[in-house]
Design a protein around this motif. Structure first.
Motif, PDB file in Angstrom:
ATOM      1  N   PRO A  89       0.834  -1.212   0.000  1.00  0.00           N
ATOM      2  CA  PRO A  89       0.000   0.000   0.000  1.00  0.00           C
ATOM      3  C   PRO A  89       0.863   1.254   0.000  1.00  0.00           C
ATOM      4  O   PRO A  89       1.987   1.259   0.515  1.00  0.00           O
ATOM      5  CB  PRO A  89      -0.797  -0.124   1.309  1.00  0.00           C
ATOM      6  N   ASP A  90       0.332   2.307  -0.589  1.00  0.00           N
ATOM      7  CA  ASP A  90       1.048   3.577  -0.643  1.00  0.00           C
ATOM      8  C   ASP A  90       0.215   4.646   0.044  1.00  0.00           C
ATOM      9  O   ASP A  90      -1.007   4.548   0.146  1.00  0.00           O
ATOM     10  CB  ASP A  90       1.300   3.964  -2.111  1.00  0.00           C
ATOM     11  N   GLY A  91       0.871   5.686   0.525  1.00  0.00           N
ATOM     12  CA  GLY A  91       0.164   6.811   1.115  1.00  0.00           C
ATOM     13  C   GLY A  91      -0.175   6.666   2.584  1.00  0.00           C
ATOM     14  O   GLY A  91      -0.911   7.487   3.136  1.00  0.00           O
ATOM     15  N   ARG A  92       0.342   5.624   3.234  1.00  0.00           N
ATOM     16  CA  ARG A  92       0.106   5.450   4.674  1.00  0.00           C
ATOM     17  C   ARG A  92       1.256   4.658   5.263  1.00  0.00           C
ATOM     18  O   ARG A  92       2.118   4.146   4.556  1.00  0.00           O
ATOM     19  CB  ARG A  92      -1.215   4.719   4.932  1.00  0.00           C
ATOM     20  N   GLU A  93       1.272   4.574   6.583  1.00  0.00           N
ATOM     21  CA  GLU A  93       2.323   3.828   7.260  1.00  0.00           C
ATOM     22  C   GLU A  93       2.192   2.334   6.994  1.00  0.00           C
ATOM     23  O   GLU A  93       1.094   1.768   7.068  1.00  0.00           O
ATOM     24  CB  GLU A  93       2.258   4.076   8.767  1.00  0.00           C
ATOM     25  N   LEU A  94       3.303   1.692   6.680  1.00  0.00           N
ATOM     26  CA  LEU A  94       3.329   0.256   6.459  1.00  0.00           C
ATOM     27  C   LEU A  94       3.633  -0.467   7.768  1.00  0.00           C
ATOM     28  O   LEU A  94       4.438   0.000   8.573  1.00  0.00           O
ATOM     29  CB  LEU A  94       4.405  -0.104   5.433  1.00  0.00           C
ATOM     30  N   THR A  95       2.985  -1.601   7.963  1.00  0.00           N
ATOM     31  CA  THR A  95       3.259  -2.443   9.126  1.00  0.00           C
ATOM     32  C   THR A  95       3.879  -3.743   8.642  1.00  0.00           C
ATOM     33  O   THR A  95       3.296  -4.445   7.815  1.00  0.00           O
ATOM     34  CB  THR A  95       1.980  -2.744   9.916  1.00  0.00           C
ATOM     35  N   GLU A 108      -4.202 -11.062   5.869  1.00  0.00           N
ATOM     36  CA  GLU A 108      -4.297 -10.658   4.467  1.00  0.00           C
ATOM     37  C   GLU A 108      -3.147  -9.736   4.079  1.00  0.00           C
ATOM     38  O   GLU A 108      -3.316  -8.699   3.420  1.00  0.00           O
ATOM     39  CB  GLU A 108      -5.650 -10.003   4.168  1.00  0.00           C
ATOM     40  N   ALA A 109      -1.947 -10.109   4.507  1.00  0.00           N
ATOM     41  CA  ALA A 109      -0.750  -9.343   4.183  1.00  0.00           C
ATOM     42  C   ALA A 109      -0.566  -9.263   2.679  1.00  0.00           C
ATOM     43  O   ALA A 109      -0.789 -10.242   1.955  1.00  0.00           O
ATOM     44  CB  ALA A 109       0.471  -9.996   4.824  1.00  0.00           C
ATOM     45  N   SER A 110      -0.146  -8.119   2.195  1.00  0.00           N
ATOM     46  CA  SER A 110       0.049  -7.934   0.759  1.00  0.00           C
ATOM     47  C   SER A 110       1.232  -8.736   0.247  1.00  0.00           C
ATOM     48  O   SER A 110       1.232  -9.200  -0.899  1.00  0.00           O
ATOM     49  CB  SER A 110       0.266  -6.450   0.443  1.00  0.00           C
ATOM     50  N   VAL A 111       2.259  -8.901   1.088  1.00  0.00           N
ATOM     51  CA  VAL A 111       3.481  -9.586   0.672  1.00  0.00           C
ATOM     52  C   VAL A 111       3.939 -10.529   1.786  1.00  0.00           C
ATOM     53  O   VAL A 111       3.900 -10.174   2.962  1.00  0.00           O
ATOM     54  CB  VAL A 111       4.611  -8.581   0.354  1.00  0.00           C
ATOM     55  N   ILE A 112       4.389 -11.714   1.386  1.00  0.00           N
ATOM     56  CA  ILE A 112       4.967 -12.684   2.311  1.00  0.00           C
ATOM     57  C   ILE A 112       6.317 -13.109   1.756  1.00  0.00           C
ATOM     58  O   ILE A 112       6.420 -13.475   0.580  1.00  0.00           O
ATOM     59  CB  ILE A 112       4.073 -13.930   2.473  1.00  0.00           C
ATOM     60  N   LEU A 113       7.345 -13.072   2.602  1.00  0.00           N
ATOM     61  CA  LEU A 113       8.674 -13.557   2.234  1.00  0.00           C
ATOM     62  C   LEU A 113       9.095 -14.583   3.274  1.00  0.00           C
ATOM     63  O   LEU A 113       9.200 -14.263   4.455  1.00  0.00           O
ATOM     64  CB  LEU A 113       9.692 -12.413   2.189  1.00  0.00           C
ATOM     65  N   SER A 114       9.344 -15.806   2.838  1.00  0.00           N
ATOM     66  CA  SER A 114       9.626 -16.879   3.791  1.00  0.00           C
ATOM     67  C   SER A 114      10.786 -17.737   3.307  1.00  0.00           C
ATOM     68  O   SER A 114      10.774 -18.232   2.181  1.00  0.00           O
ATOM     69  CB  SER A 114       8.387 -17.755   3.984  1.00  0.00           C
ATOM     70  N   VAL A 115      11.791 -17.893   4.173  1.00  0.00           N
ATOM     71  CA  VAL A 115      12.890 -18.828   3.919  1.00  0.00           C
ATOM     72  C   VAL A 115      12.779 -19.938   4.966  1.00  0.00           C
ATOM     73  O   VAL A 115      13.128 -19.746   6.132  1.00  0.00           O
ATOM     74  CB  VAL A 115      14.262 -18.139   4.032  1.00  0.00           C
ATOM     75  N   PRO A 116      12.257 -21.109   4.586  1.00  0.00           N
ATOM     76  CA  PRO A 116      12.091 -22.196   5.560  1.00  0.00           C
ATOM     77  C   PRO A 116      13.432 -22.727   6.032  1.00  0.00           C
ATOM     78  O   PRO A 116      14.452 -22.600   5.365  1.00  0.00           O
ATOM     79  CB  PRO A 116      11.331 -23.265   4.759  1.00  0.00           C
ATOM     80  N   CYS A 117      13.414 -23.333   7.226  1.00  0.00           N
ATOM     81  CA  CYS A 117      14.630 -23.924   7.790  1.00  0.00           C
ATOM     82  C   CYS A 117      14.439 -25.439   7.840  1.00  0.00           C
ATOM     83  O   CYS A 117      13.971 -26.040   6.886  1.00  0.00           O
ATOM     84  CB  CYS A 117      14.905 -23.332   9.168  1.00  0.00           C
ATOM     85  N   SER A 128      -3.807  -6.712  11.616  1.00  0.00           N
ATOM     86  CA  SER A 128      -3.437  -6.752  10.203  1.00  0.00           C
ATOM     87  C   SER A 128      -1.972  -6.384  10.062  1.00  0.00           C
ATOM     88  O   SER A 128      -1.371  -5.803  10.960  1.00  0.00           O
ATOM     89  CB  SER A 128      -4.300  -5.775   9.383  1.00  0.00           C
ATOM     90  N   ALA A 129      -1.389  -6.751   8.931  1.00  0.00           N
ATOM     91  CA  ALA A 129      -0.012  -6.388   8.600  1.00  0.00           C
ATOM     92  C   ALA A 129       0.091  -6.332   7.089  1.00  0.00           C
ATOM     93  O   ALA A 129      -0.613  -7.051   6.370  1.00  0.00           O
ATOM     94  CB  ALA A 129       0.973  -7.395   9.168  1.00  0.00           C
ATOM     95  N   ASP A 130       0.971  -5.482   6.593  1.00  0.00           N
ATOM     96  CA  ASP A 130       1.136  -5.331   5.154  1.00  0.00           C
ATOM     97  C   ASP A 130       2.148  -6.306   4.579  1.00  0.00           C
ATOM     98  O   ASP A 130       2.063  -6.689   3.419  1.00  0.00           O
ATOM     99  CB  ASP A 130       1.576  -3.896   4.826  1.00  0.00           C
ATOM    100  N   MET A 131       3.090  -6.697   5.416  1.00  0.00           N
ATOM    101  CA  MET A 131       4.143  -7.593   4.941  1.00  0.00           C
ATOM    102  C   MET A 131       4.607  -8.462   6.100  1.00  0.00           C
ATOM    103  O   MET A 131       4.762  -7.980   7.225  1.00  0.00           O
ATOM    104  CB  MET A 131       5.316  -6.777   4.390  1.00  0.00           C
ATOM    105  N   VAL A 132       4.805  -9.742   5.830  1.00  0.00           N
ATOM    106  CA  VAL A 132       5.295 -10.671   6.841  1.00  0.00           C
ATOM    107  C   VAL A 132       6.551 -11.342   6.313  1.00  0.00           C
ATOM    108  O   VAL A 132       6.580 -11.845   5.191  1.00  0.00           O
ATOM    109  CB  VAL A 132       4.230 -11.731   7.200  1.00  0.00           C
ATOM    110  N   VAL A 133       7.586 -11.324   7.141  1.00  0.00           N
ATOM    111  CA  VAL A 133       8.859 -11.958   6.811  1.00  0.00           C
ATOM    112  C   VAL A 133       9.112 -13.066   7.822  1.00  0.00           C
ATOM    113  O   VAL A 133       8.931 -12.875   9.025  1.00  0.00           O
ATOM    114  CB  VAL A 133      10.010 -10.928   6.872  1.00  0.00           C
TER     115      VAL A 133
END
Length: 397
Positions: free
Chosen positions: A175-181, A275-284, A250-255
């Protein structure tokens, strides 16, 4: 005698100033920062000059428009400092002031790091953090204050840049125009968490709140102290378990990087629930599928423990990617870093898709996933978690 003020103005006007470092205060009792680094950065609003003020226990940042950049640098030098190192493509220029304020300018060829390289061999040009010495890298022991990466930290430096490249690719989906979480589950020592915050808040000047979560109290204490020292006001660390984290709605991105076994799945389920817009996951390590997987057809492979372990990890990540697709994401499996450095080199990147996905398409994805799951006798933890929050078709087939 060359006019140092005019030289700085000309370099800025022509866009040739690569970096400036001011040091050696004129008076020991000055309240000014003992060291200031200035470098050009690209913000959403265009080119700016970032002033990085290094105090004893913290670092402050200020972004200045190009029209004011030269004037501000001249002002800082005249008021506070007795020496400066100004880097341009043509030369490294050292500016020295005597005790009476008389200037002297010394020129030498640019350092190797500043010289343009042939495009075919220039691997640095793609790096998000190429050039300069970001304070977080210095504090984490990856880079010297002069901007040189320590030999033993080259792999970590490449990993950080690779991660930031992947983050840069998905920025248009946030999202643009607001604080990202942003939440980083299992943040550990947080090399990548600090890098992520630096990219978004410092380099791109985005309003952002980043929360790092980990079970180790000593690690969280270290990261919290470093964030405070760096002046990263929007970066916070806390002790906590992924599955029990209920602070946000809610969160915008989860790592989630290297969370062990089903902890990765708990983080993925939480991201989908938000409903995070982006998920980045490196499994172990991935033990769940190893104890479940069965297949008469694949028995020649599964009878060997090493092969079974590797296959189970791949089978798990394939199931995760498919389940994220069913839950409304476009998922990709990417190579995070070169496999020669670590076998844990797979990254799952998922981007939330519009709600207009056809129900028929979802059912088709579910049928294909179910056939795959049943052929290996799997019962993925992530499937149960997503079903519990209503993100999967109601029936098993």
């Amino acid at each position: 005698m060359e006019d140092w003020r005019q030289s700085i103005t000309d370099w800025v006007d022509r866009g040739e100033l690569l970096q400036a470092t001011f040091s050696q205060l004129k008076r020991k009792d000055e309240a000014a920062a003992p060291r200031t680094v200035v470098r050009p950065i690209k913000l959403k609003s265009g080119l700016h000059y970032q002033f990085e003020f290094h105090y004893a226990n913290k670092v402050k940042h200020e972004n200045v428009a190009p029209a004011e950049g030269a004037g501000r640098m001249i002002e800082e030098l005249e008021k506070h400092y007795r020496q400066a190192l100004l880097k341009t493509p043509e030369a490294d220029v050292q500016l020295l002031f005597s005790k009476k304020g008389k200037p002297a300018m010394l020129r030498k060829p640019p350092t190797a790091a500043d010289k343009p390289k042939a495009e075919a061999h220039d691997r640095q040009k793609k790096r998000v953090l190429a050039g300069g010495a970001p304070p977080f890298l210095v504090e984490l022991g990856i880079m010297s204050p002069e901007g040189n990466v320590y030999a033993k930290k080259q792999d970590k430096y490449r990993q950080i840049n690779r991660f930031l490249e992947m983050v840069s690719d998905v920025l248009p989906h946030l999202p643009d125009g607001r604080e990202l979480t942003i939440v980083d589950f299992g943040c550990g020592k947080s090399y990548l968490t600090f890098a992520l915050y630096h990219l978004l808040a410092v380099e791109l000047d985005k309003p952002v709140r980043v929360i790092g979560l980990d079970l180790k109290e000593d690690v969280i204490a270290f990261c919290s102290a470093l964030a405070q020292k760096l002046g990263f006001d929007g970066l916070r660390f806390q002790v906590g378990d992924i599955g029990r984290f209920g602070e946000l709605e809610s969160a915008d991105m989860v790592v989630t990087l290297h969370a062990c076994d089903t902890a990765t799945d708990a983080a993925l389920a939480k991201a989908v629930q938000w409903e995070a817009s982006v998920i980045l996951s490196v499994p172990c390590c991935q033990h769940e599928a190893f104890g479940q997987i069965k297949s008469e057809t694949l028995s020649p492979l599964l009878q060997h423990g090493l092969l079974k372990e590797r296959f189970a990890a791949l089978a798990t990540d394939a199931a995760r990617a498919s389940l994220l697709e069913i839950a409304g994401y476009k998922s990709q499996i990417l190579e995070f870093i070169d496999p020669e450095h670590t076998p844990k080199n797979i990254l799952i990147r998922a981007v939330k898709q519009p709600d207009s996905s056809a129900a028929a398409s979802v059912q088709d994805k579910w049928r294909r996933y179910a056939a795959y799951r049943d052929s290996l006798a799997l019962a993925p933890y992530l499937e149960g978690q997503l079903a519990a929050i209503g993100k999967l078709p109601e029936h098993r087939s």
